[in-house]
Write a protein that holds these residues in place. Structure first.
Motif, PDB file in Angstrom:
ATOM      1  N   UNK A  39       0.856  -1.210   0.000  1.00 41.98           N
ATOM      2  CA  UNK A  39       0.000   0.000   0.000  1.00 41.98           C
ATOM      3  C   UNK A  39       0.878   1.241   0.000  1.00 41.98           C
ATOM      4  N   UNK A  40       1.888   1.242   0.880  1.00 43.10           N
ATOM      5  CA  UNK A  40       2.791   2.396   0.978  1.00 43.10           C
ATOM      6  C   UNK A  40       3.485   2.662  -0.358  1.00 43.10           C
ATOM      7  N   UNK A  41       4.027   1.621  -0.975  1.00 42.96           N
ATOM      8  CA  UNK A  41       4.737   1.767  -2.256  1.00 42.96           C
ATOM      9  C   UNK A  41       3.789   2.290  -3.332  1.00 42.96           C
ATOM     10  N   UNK A  42       2.587   1.735  -3.400  1.00 41.96           N
ATOM     11  CA  UNK A  42       1.615   2.173  -4.417  1.00 41.96           C
ATOM     12  C   UNK A  42       1.263   3.645  -4.231  1.00 41.96           C
ATOM     13  N   UNK A  43       1.013   4.059  -2.998  1.00 46.18           N
ATOM     14  CA  UNK A  43       0.649   5.449  -2.732  1.00 46.18           C
ATOM     15  C   UNK A  43       1.811   6.376  -3.082  1.00 46.18           C
ATOM     16  N   UNK A  44       3.032   5.989  -2.721  1.00 47.50           N
ATOM     17  CA  UNK A  44       4.203   6.806  -3.053  1.00 47.50           C
ATOM     18  C   UNK A  44       4.387   6.926  -4.566  1.00 47.50           C
ATOM     19  N   UNK A  45       4.183   5.831  -5.294  1.00 49.41           N
ATOM     20  CA  UNK A  45       4.300   5.883  -6.757  1.00 49.41           C
ATOM     21  C   UNK A  45       3.249   6.810  -7.358  1.00 49.41           C
ATOM     22  N   UNK A  46       2.026   6.764  -6.821  1.00 46.54           N
ATOM     23  CA  UNK A  46       0.970   7.652  -7.335  1.00 46.54           C
ATOM     24  C   UNK A  46       1.251   9.110  -6.979  1.00 46.54           C
ATOM     25  N   UNK A  47       1.902   9.349  -5.842  1.00 47.26           N
ATOM     26  CA  UNK A  47       2.314  10.716  -5.488  1.00 47.26           C
ATOM     27  C   UNK A  47       3.389  11.205  -6.462  1.00 47.26           C
ATOM     28  N   UNK A  48       4.392  10.361  -6.710  1.00 45.71           N
ATOM     29  CA  UNK A  48       5.476  10.739  -7.622  1.00 45.71           C
ATOM     30  C   UNK A  48       4.969  10.977  -9.039  1.00 45.71           C
ATOM     31  N   UNK A  49       3.932  10.243  -9.432  1.00 49.75           N
ATOM     32  CA  UNK A  49       3.364  10.395 -10.777  1.00 49.75           C
ATOM     33  C   UNK A  49       2.434  11.603 -10.865  1.00 49.75           C
ATOM     34  N   UNK A  50       2.160  12.236  -9.737  1.00 47.80           N
ATOM     35  CA  UNK A  50       1.272  13.400  -9.737  1.00 47.80           C
ATOM     36  C   UNK A  50      -0.203  13.037  -9.733  1.00 47.80           C
ATOM     37  N   UNK A  51      -0.527  11.769  -9.512  1.00 45.55           N
ATOM     38  CA  UNK A  51      -1.934  11.351  -9.438  1.00 45.55           C
ATOM     39  C   UNK A  51      -2.520  11.786  -8.103  1.00 45.55           C
ATOM     40  N   UNK A  52      -1.774  11.536  -7.026  1.00 41.71           N
ATOM     41  CA  UNK A  52      -2.169  12.021  -5.694  1.00 41.71           C
ATOM     42  C   UNK A  52      -1.375  13.293  -5.458  1.00 41.71           C
ATOM     43  N   UNK A  53      -2.086  14.396  -5.274  1.00 34.71           N
ATOM     44  CA  UNK A  53      -1.403  15.684  -5.119  1.00 34.71           C
ATOM     45  C   UNK A  53      -1.508  16.245  -3.705  1.00 34.71           C
ATOM     46  N   UNK A  54      -2.222  15.547  -2.827  1.00 38.59           N
ATOM     47  CA  UNK A  54      -2.358  16.000  -1.456  1.00 38.59           C
ATOM     48  C   UNK A  54      -3.651  15.487  -0.870  1.00 38.59           C
ATOM     49  N   UNK A  55      -3.954  15.938   0.325  1.00 38.36           N
ATOM     50  CA  UNK A  55      -5.223  15.592   0.964  1.00 38.36           C
ATOM     51  C   UNK A  55      -5.954  16.886   1.254  1.00 38.36           C
ATOM     52  N   UNK A  56      -7.257  16.784   1.450  1.00 42.31           N
ATOM     53  CA  UNK A  56      -8.059  17.987   1.606  1.00 42.31           C
ATOM     54  C   UNK A  56      -9.064  17.799   2.719  1.00 42.31           C
TER      55      UNK A  56
END
Length: 152
Positions: A39-56
């Motif tokens: 889960x951690x690796x997947x979330x980090x990869x999506x952050x690096x790809x700009x898919x996850x840009x933050x939380x709101x």
């Protein structure tokens, strides 16, 4: 990493986090039958790809006294006035969204105010006072029956 393609696990993770961004990685791992490390690796990869840009943090604007939501179409005197006009609009706390558009308006903004009187003040003394703005058209929202984000 810009070409990162999400798979079904990524989609499941995104859906879960969109429902509750505070969900623990361990809980997601258990739910999707993978390790917390995955889960951690997947979330980090999506952050690096700009898919996850933050939380709101989601708030109810009416509970804070903002009862009037409206959209204002703005026509500029000149297209070259866009950058400076945008800077001036961004400085107004009542302007919560802005779009550079095609069609009838140069800029389309969403404005939140506490009352119609407050809206009138913002419109006349702040927005229409910006020299580059040639004209405006205001649409008052009566209700917001659909409010969602794009689902992965």
């Amino acid at each position: 990493m810009n070409n990162y393609l999400i798979d079904n696990l990524d989609k499941h993770i995104l859906h879960a986090l969109m429902a509750n961004a505070r969900t623990a990685y361990a809980e997601l791992a258990k739910k999707f039958n993978v390790s917390a490390g995955t889960i951690h690796v997947r979330i980090e990869k999506m952050k690096q790809a700009g898919i996850i840009t933050g939380t709101q943090l989601m708030i109810d604007t009416k509970q804070l006294g903002y009862d009037v939501c409206c959209f204002i179409g703005i026509n500029l005197s000149n297209a070259r006035d866009y950058p400076q006009t945008l800077i001036k609009l961004e400085a107004l706390e009542e302007v919560v969204e802005a779009y550079y558009t095609t069609g009838n308006y140069s800029i389309f903004i969403k404005v939140m105010t506490k009352s119609i009187d407050h809206l009138q003040d913002v419109l006349i003394n702040k927005i229409q006072a910006i020299e580059a703005i040639q004209s405006t058209e205001t649409l008052i929202s009566l209700q917001n029956p659909i409010s969602r984000t794009v689902m992965p």
